[in-house]
Design a protein around this motif. Structure first.
Motif, PDB file in Angstrom:
ATOM      1  N   ARG A  37       0.915  -1.398   0.108  1.00  0.00           N
ATOM      2  CA  ARG A  37       0.119  -0.158  -0.111  1.00  0.00           C
ATOM      3  C   ARG A  37       0.851   1.352  -0.189  1.00  0.00           C
ATOM      4  O   ARG A  37       0.660   2.312  -0.632  1.00  0.00           O
ATOM      5  CB  ARG A  37      -0.888   0.171   1.005  1.00  0.00           C
ATOM      6  N   MET A  44       0.531   6.582  -6.760  1.00  0.00           N
ATOM      7  CA  MET A  44      -0.599   7.130  -7.185  1.00  0.00           C
ATOM      8  C   MET A  44      -0.806   8.592  -6.809  1.00  0.00           C
ATOM      9  O   MET A  44      -1.844   9.561  -7.239  1.00  0.00           O
ATOM     10  CB  MET A  44      -1.903   6.728  -6.397  1.00  0.00           C
ATOM     11  N   ARG A  46      -0.442  12.475  -7.106  1.00  0.00           N
ATOM     12  CA  ARG A  46      -0.899  13.527  -8.117  1.00  0.00           C
ATOM     13  C   ARG A  46       0.026  14.674  -8.170  1.00  0.00           C
ATOM     14  O   ARG A  46       0.388  15.164  -7.227  1.00  0.00           O
ATOM     15  CB  ARG A  46      -2.153  13.768  -8.171  1.00  0.00           C
ATOM     16  N   GLY A 101      -9.503  12.561 -18.876  1.00  0.00           N
ATOM     17  CA  GLY A 101     -10.814  11.611 -18.738  1.00  0.00           C
ATOM     18  C   GLY A 101     -10.670  10.954 -17.481  1.00  0.00           C
ATOM     19  O   GLY A 101     -11.626  10.667 -16.833  1.00  0.00           O
ATOM     20  N   HIS A 102      -9.557  10.309 -17.332  1.00  0.00           N
ATOM     21  CA  HIS A 102      -9.238   9.693 -15.984  1.00  0.00           C
ATOM     22  C   HIS A 102      -8.883  10.431 -14.857  1.00  0.00           C
ATOM     23  O   HIS A 102      -9.291  10.006 -13.539  1.00  0.00           O
ATOM     24  CB  HIS A 102      -7.944   8.607 -16.002  1.00  0.00           C
ATOM     25  N   GLY A 103      -8.833  11.585 -15.022  1.00  0.00           N
ATOM     26  CA  GLY A 103      -8.633  12.784 -14.083  1.00  0.00           C
ATOM     27  C   GLY A 103      -7.294  12.689 -13.262  1.00  0.00           C
ATOM     28  O   GLY A 103      -7.280  13.060 -11.990  1.00  0.00           O
ATOM     29  N   THR A 104      -6.373  12.018 -13.655  1.00  0.00           N
ATOM     30  CA  THR A 104      -5.205  11.750 -13.093  1.00  0.00           C
ATOM     31  C   THR A 104      -3.785  12.515 -13.513  1.00  0.00           C
ATOM     32  O   THR A 104      -2.782  12.529 -13.091  1.00  0.00           O
ATOM     33  CB  THR A 104      -4.750  10.307 -13.139  1.00  0.00           C
ATOM     34  N   PRO A 291      -5.564   2.089 -12.919  1.00  0.00           N
ATOM     35  CA  PRO A 291      -5.905   3.253 -13.633  1.00  0.00           C
ATOM     36  C   PRO A 291      -5.689   4.551 -12.680  1.00  0.00           C
ATOM     37  O   PRO A 291      -5.714   5.715 -12.950  1.00  0.00           O
ATOM     38  CB  PRO A 291      -7.404   3.219 -13.940  1.00  0.00           C
ATOM     39  N   MET A 292      -5.280   4.436 -11.226  1.00  0.00           N
ATOM     40  CA  MET A 292      -5.441   5.535 -10.538  1.00  0.00           C
ATOM     41  C   MET A 292      -3.786   6.113 -10.598  1.00  0.00           C
ATOM     42  O   MET A 292      -3.528   7.018 -10.166  1.00  0.00           O
ATOM     43  CB  MET A 292      -5.123   5.065  -9.010  1.00  0.00           C
TER      44      MET A 292
ATOM     45  N   GLY B  56      -8.459   3.108  -2.776  1.00  0.00           N
ATOM     46  CA  GLY B  56      -8.410   4.435  -3.618  1.00  0.00           C
ATOM     47  C   GLY B  56      -7.519   5.269  -2.729  1.00  0.00           C
ATOM     48  O   GLY B  56      -6.536   5.073  -1.966  1.00  0.00           O
ATOM     49  N   GLU B  64     -10.647   9.013  -4.046  1.00  0.00           N
ATOM     50  CA  GLU B  64     -10.878   8.674  -5.346  1.00  0.00           C
ATOM     51  C   GLU B  64     -11.098   7.358  -5.595  1.00  0.00           C
ATOM     52  O   GLU B  64     -10.147   6.469  -4.978  1.00  0.00           O
ATOM     53  CB  GLU B  64      -9.635   9.411  -6.181  1.00  0.00           C
ATOM     54  N   CYS B  65     -12.170   6.804  -6.153  1.00  0.00           N
ATOM     55  CA  CYS B  65     -12.234   5.506  -6.104  1.00  0.00           C
ATOM     56  C   CYS B  65     -11.218   4.857  -7.005  1.00  0.00           C
ATOM     57  O   CYS B  65     -10.644   5.576  -8.182  1.00  0.00           O
ATOM     58  CB  CYS B  65     -13.809   5.312  -6.966  1.00  0.00           C
ATOM     59  N   PRO B  66     -10.657   3.514  -6.768  1.00  0.00           N
ATOM     60  CA  PRO B  66      -9.756   3.030  -7.579  1.00  0.00           C
ATOM     61  C   PRO B  66      -9.977   2.209  -9.060  1.00  0.00           C
ATOM     62  O   PRO B  66      -9.197   2.237  -9.855  1.00  0.00           O
ATOM     63  CB  PRO B  66      -9.117   1.821  -6.725  1.00  0.00           C
ATOM     64  N   ASN B  69     -11.904   6.109 -11.066  1.00  0.00           N
ATOM     65  CA  ASN B  69     -11.433   7.701 -10.619  1.00  0.00           C
ATOM     66  C   ASN B  69     -12.558   8.290 -10.244  1.00  0.00           C
ATOM     67  O   ASN B  69     -12.512   9.545 -10.279  1.00  0.00           O
ATOM     68  CB  ASN B  69     -10.481   8.120 -11.723  1.00  0.00           C
TER      69      ASN B  69
END
Ligand code: FES
Lengths: 365, 105
Positions: A37, A44, A46, A101-104, A291-292, B56, B64-66, B69
């Motif tokens: 984790r 993850m 940002r 679109g993923h917001g990442t 996808p995060m 997340g 944010e959901c894994p 998103n």
């Protein structure tokens, strides 16, 4: 013995969707490589910096290439100049659409939203419908009857691939949808994944797109030249080659109907220019599994996951060779897939090939 | 809201700006600790599809959901970003004797 080519129904409204649900393939739990984790949190994280830098470089490059293309208009050089402009318009348009679109991509959400809207228009994808379509693609990656973003079915339809060199398959479909949306309607297939609460957004965006189209057409009529459209709208057609080549490496030739992205997605090593254009989506197994993780951290994620994944393809051409070879085989035998061995350090694939293949061969189609 | 207080874990078992999964009977929850050190709790599964929020990313007061998103405001459970459209149910939380409790009905 001749192989009987079985055709499946890839639409979202046909019997395959229901069958996927019955087989437990819809909205199912997927395999994930175990990563501590603390490491995941680090990956993850940002940032705004990389995406601001890349967006500035992107638009500056477009201005320079656009100016050169403008100067070259009317000469043979314009073919080269517009190819470069179109490639830098459509390919980053596609990857920025995807990441934002993923917001990442950016840490600041409004930046993701602004770039998402601009890039969606650039690649002629309705912003809201494609957000939902892509969410479904992530829920049910390459699950037949569930995933709306399967590039071509099996056996492959070469015509689609060839037409997509100039976006002549997807482009007209999108434009037809824009018109449908402007009058407050949408396709049955779209209703499968866009919730009713979002419909008003779909219609509003289409009307804005239509205004931009009208302005471009007016500029062409006013100047008596196609030149304005060569800078906006048309590049998404004539600049689509790289978008197609990158897109072909993502899932083609690999498994359908499995719950392990190592089996249905492909990671490919690419040079810095391609990775800039594609925003690291060449790490496609990694992106689908997590996808995060923002695009700028995907190379690090790849290092973390490497021991649990099949070997990455060494380059774009090697990947395309694999894809085209597999598609050719699938023309004869749609069940053909590229099987990649895992390193000894990896967890076994989460699939049930034999059972699934058996089930498929017994399915009444 | 009536209900009983259930002990989740020791305070230091949740890192700052993080979330953990807490299962109780048939139910599953996500318990958060924000960067300001506040604790919150919500249903464990995202309201878009059945994916657990404990994998997340917590950013300030947002989870944010894994899977896709989607985002929720942690204190209120309000849906903040598509594909999430339905708010998340939240639960009262208290910290007592270095332990985190949530109140479940
Ligand atoms: S499952 Fe949470 S955003 Fe889709």
């Amino acid at each position: 013995m001749a192989i009987v080519v079985q055709k499946r129904d890839y639409s979202l409204t046909g019997p395959e969707g229901k069958r996927a649900e019955e087989r437990g393939l819809a909205a199912a739990e997927w395999y994930a490589t175990p990563i501590p984790r603390a490491k995941m949190k680090e990956l993850m994280k940002r940032k705004d910096g990389p995406a601001i830098r890349d967006t500035l470089i992107w638009f500056a490059t477009l201005i320079v290439l656009g100016y050169l293309a403008y100067l070259s208009w009317g000469t043979w050089w314009s073919i080269l100049a517009f190819f470069a402009y179109g490639t830098f318009y459509a390919s980053p348009g596609d990857s920025r659409w995807h990441e934002c679109g993923h917001g990442t991509a950016f840490k600041t959400q409004w930046m993701n939203d602004v770039v998402y809207q601009i890039a969606s228009f650039m690649v002629l994808r309705s912003a809201t419908p494609w957000r939902w379509s892509h969410a479904r693609h992530h829920t049910d990656t390459i699950i037949v009857g569930r995933d709306p973003e399967i590039l071509t079915e099996r056996p492959p339809i070469w015509k689609i691939i060839v037409m997509q060199i100039f976006h002549l398959y997807g482009g007209p479909i999108e434009i037809k949808r824009f018109f449908l949306h402007t009058v407050g309607r949408m396709e049955v297939q779209e209703k499968e994944y866009i919730p009713p609460t979002e419909h008003h957004k779909v219609f509003r965006e289409a009307r804005v797109y239509l205004l931009i189209f009208a302005a471009v057409i007016a500029a062409c009529i006013y100047t008596g030249s196609i030149l304005p459209a060569m800078f906006i709208v048309l590049p998404s057609f004539y600049g689509n080659l790289i978008v197609l080549l990158f897109g072909m490496t993502q899932h083609l030739g690999l498994y359908e109907d499995v719950l392990d992205h190592r089996l249905n997605s492909r990671t490919v090593y690419m040079n810095r220019v391609f990775r800039f254009l594609y925003w690291n989506m060449n790490y496609h197994v990694e992106h689908h599994m997590f996808p995060m993780v923002p695009y700028h951290a995907l190379p690090k994620l790849h290092q973390e996951m490497k021991s649990d994944c099949p070997e990455a393809r060494p380059g774009l051409w090697a990947a395309l060779k694999e894809v085209i070879g597999a598609l050719r085989k699938q023309k004869e035998n749609p069940a053909y897939v590229v099987v990649k061995p895992l390193p000894p350090t990896a967890q076994p694939y989460m699939h049930d090939f034999d059972k699934q293949t058996e089930q498929r061969s017994q399915m009444p189609l | 809201m009536s209900g009983e207080w259930i002990e989740v874990c020791a305070v230091d078992e949740i890192e700052e700006e993080d979330v953990i999964r807490f299962d109780h009977g048939e139910r599953t929850f996500a318990v958060y600790r924000t960067d300001k050190g506040h604790f919150y709790a919500s249903d464990g599964y995202c309201t878009h599809e059945k994916f657990h929020l404990s994998n997340g990313l917590v950013m300030g007061n947002v989870i944010e959901c894994p899977k896709h998103n989607g985002r929720f405001d942690i204190p209120t459970g309000a849906a903040k970003r598509a594909p999430v459209c339905v708010d998340l149910r939240t639960y009262p939380v208290k910290v007592e004797s270095d332990s985190v409790f949530i109140k479940i009905d």
